[in-house]
Design an enzyme around this catalytic site. Structure first.
Site, mmCIF file in Angstrom:
data_model
loop_
_atom_site.group_PDB
_atom_site.id
_atom_site.type_symbol
_atom_site.label_atom_id
_atom_site.label_comp_id
_atom_site.label_asym_id
_atom_site.label_seq_id
_atom_site.Cartn_x
_atom_site.Cartn_y
_atom_site.Cartn_z
ATOM 1 N N SER A 1 -27.861 -49.506 -38.510
ATOM 2 C CA SER A 1 -28.518 -49.915 -37.290
ATOM 3 C C SER A 1 -27.921 -49.267 -36.035
ATOM 4 C CB SER A 1 -28.428 -51.442 -37.150
ATOM 5 O OG SER A 1 -27.089 -51.860 -36.934
ATOM 6 N N SER B 1 -24.098 -49.936 -41.319
ATOM 7 C CA SER B 1 -24.688 -49.558 -40.041
ATOM 8 C C SER B 1 -23.912 -48.529 -39.245
ATOM 9 C CB SER B 1 -24.923 -50.805 -39.189
ATOM 10 O OG SER B 1 -25.942 -51.596 -39.743
ATOM 11 N N LYS C 1 -23.422 -49.330 -28.322
ATOM 12 C CA LYS C 1 -24.567 -49.933 -28.989
ATOM 13 C C LYS C 1 -25.011 -51.167 -28.218
ATOM 14 C CE LYS C 1 -25.701 -51.470 -33.740
ATOM 15 N NZ LYS C 1 -25.119 -51.573 -35.097
#
Length: 558
Positions: A262, A286, A190
């Protein structure tokens, strides 16, 4: 009246951005403080307010001095969240990490099938030199280039680095220096984890060209295990949602729908077979949410399990890092490489991870949130089928309930306050206007509003949170694992606040073809039992082996 309580009134008089300078020059009056206390919900008399003015003027000067101090996002507060309940003891001893090692794994005739092989399967192919790490890396890079733009799931391809690392892995393996199952296996992270020489954009326009020239601890540990970094994956701007500066990340099951957030890109890329596994983070859903939208398996570890050094901070007391992969066992393999202290993140505990084949999932005490499962929702039949499959396999499910006598949703202010502190420069400089999302519930407004939350109220919330930690320990004293519907916001909020680990696994599909998941919860630092039980469930079903069609020509973006 205590000085710290009165000081809050002065703080409530300030707004972020250019307006701050003008307000700072205005002399405080009783009338101003009367208005300020209305925001906070206090009711001091005019005489009491008048007596605070000189101290508040002094505090206001202190604020101005503090705002000039350079505080990069990676500087944490001196206060560290403690998820350990009173009387808690860590497991004693550390056992050898052990997983099922597949045998007789062969290269598929159709190379595209490699896209959905598990980590142990790919590892066996690389170990036996049926395929080189370089060949495998080029295979996944090609898929990233082919499908990544449609899914909008990649911020940066680290192709040059990846090929260099893959060739090094091949040399080591040929020389008999095999490091384990992650050796030579490509992965993504990420894009809030820093990487040497490559951009770390945090998914946000103000930082799209940012370079933090060091590898985050998680990145370094995976590379030390022989992993090959091939991509930085998208995240919703500053770790919220699936909208980033380059677009909106899509679920490969239906590209007209977002992949949630996210950890949007990590889940989408794994689900589409663009990466064997990827690293995500969770503050409040997330990992769970995008894994649900994309049908992946995700592990959110216990708070304090994985170092966040080199990771963007949103909430120092709630941020957690974990893997998103095809299965619970894949997650266990990755987690085994990244957990534990690094001497840089002071929140990390030195606790063992005793995942091995000797754990008998049927001997674990298993609970379930009876009231949440009893509710009516669109895919309830999938969750009921999960419970029934476990019962048929000989698992006794014991009904439990989460604590409900404390204000829980009110504690979410924790993220707002800590996020506002982490991104103060963005707010006060006015650069928050560069963020794509500018609606009422977007970060710019949340950060501004958080500046009106008094420090006393924030600390009171953390005291309530401490009570919640103690109550959860009591709730889980008689179970090792429990099940929750993934949509259950009460479970998601409570356990992110208390720092408990979870594994979310696919368990079916909705009528519209989108995947569903169910959440397995564990005790603090109980990832070994939790992952073993999730693996046991996945052995009863094949949902993690179902994959989306990659013919996106028949699908349209919204």
């Amino acid at each position: 009246m205590k000085k710290t309580t009165i000081a809050i009134l002065g703080a409530a008089c300030f707004v972020s951005g250019a307006f701050v300078a003008r307000v700072a020059e205005e002399k405080l009056t009783v009338a101003i403080l009367q208005d300020a206390q209305k925001v906070i919900g206090l009711n001091f008399t005019d005489a009491q307010l008048d007596s605070t003015i000189s101290e508040l003027e002094s505090y206001r000067k202190d604020y101005a001095v503090l705002r000039k101090q350079n505080l990069p996002n990676n500087v944490a507060p001196a206060l560290v969240f403690n998820p350990i309940p009173v009387g808690y003891t860590f497991p004693a001893g550390k056992s050898m990490f052990e997983v099922e090692r597949p045998t007789k794994v062969k290269l598929p005739r159709k190379r595209d099938e490699l896209a959905f092989y598990s980590v142990p399967q790919l590892a066996e192919l690389v170990r036996t030199q049926q395929i080189t790490s370089e060949e495998l890396t080029k295979f996944f890079i090609a898929r990233l280039k082919k499908y990544g733009p449609t899914l909008e799931c990649i911020t940066t391809l680290t192709e040059e680095l990846a090929l260099q690392q893959a060739r090094q892995a091949d040399k080591e393996i040929k020389a008999g220096k095999y490091k384990g199952m992650l050796h030579g296996i490509p992965f993504g992270v990420k894009d809030l984890l820093s990487t040497e020489k490559y951009k770390t954009t945090w998914g946000a326009m103000p930082y799209k060209d940012q370079v933090i020239d060091e590898d985050a601890t998680v990145v370094q540990r995976l590379q030390d295990a022989g992993g090959v970094l091939v991509a930085k994956t998208t995240l919703g701007a500053l770790a919220m949602g699936d909208v980033w500066y380059g677009g909106k990340t899509r679920s490969p099951w239906d590209i007209s729908k977002g992949s949630s957030g996210s950890s949007a890109g990590s889940a989408a890329a794994v689900a589409a077979g663009l990466l064997p596994y990827a690293i995500g983070t969770e503050t409040l859903g997330s990992i769970v949410s995008p894994s649900t939208a994309c049908g992946t398996t995700g592990l959110r570890p216990t708070f304090g399990r994985v170092s966040r050094h080199g990771a963007m901070a949103l909430s120092w007391s709630m941020d957690k890092i974990g893997p998103i992969a095809r299965s619970a066992e894949d997650c266990a393999i990755v987690f085994n490489a990244i957990y534990g202290p690094d001497g840089k993140d002071q929140s990390v505990y030195d606790a063992p991870f005793n995942y091995n084949k000797s754990i008998d999932p049927k001997k674990l005490r298993v609970g379930y949130l009876k009231d949440d499962f009893a509710r009516e929702y669109g895919f309830a039949q999938n969750d009921q089928a999960t419970l029934e499959a476990l019962r048929k396999a000989g698992v006794e499910l014991v009904p439990i309930s989460l604590p409900d006598n404390l204000p829980i949703s009110e504690l979410i202010m924790t993220i707002s306050v800590e996020g506002a502190a982490a991104f103060e420069e963005l707010t006060l400089s006015g650069r928050d206007s560069l963020l794509v999302a500018q609606h009422k519930n977007a970060w710019p407004n949340t950060f501004r509003a958080a500046r009106f939350i008094p420090a006393v109220e924030y600390l009171q919330a953390q005291r309530v949170r401490n009570l919640l930690v103690q109550q959860m320990q009591e709730t889980l004293k008689d179970v090792d694992v429990y099940l929750s519907p993934s949509f259950a916001s009460n479970n998601l909020v409570v356990t992110n606040l208390t720092g408990h680990p979870c594994v979310v696994v696919p368990n079916g599909f909705q009528k519209n073809g989108m995947p569903t998941t169910i959440t397995f919860m564990g005790k603090l630092f109980g990832e070994a039992e939790l992952l073993s039980f999730a693996k046991f469930y996945q052995g009863l079903t094949q949902f993690e082996e179902q994959h989306p069609s990659m013919d996106f020509s028949k699908k349209k973006k919204s």
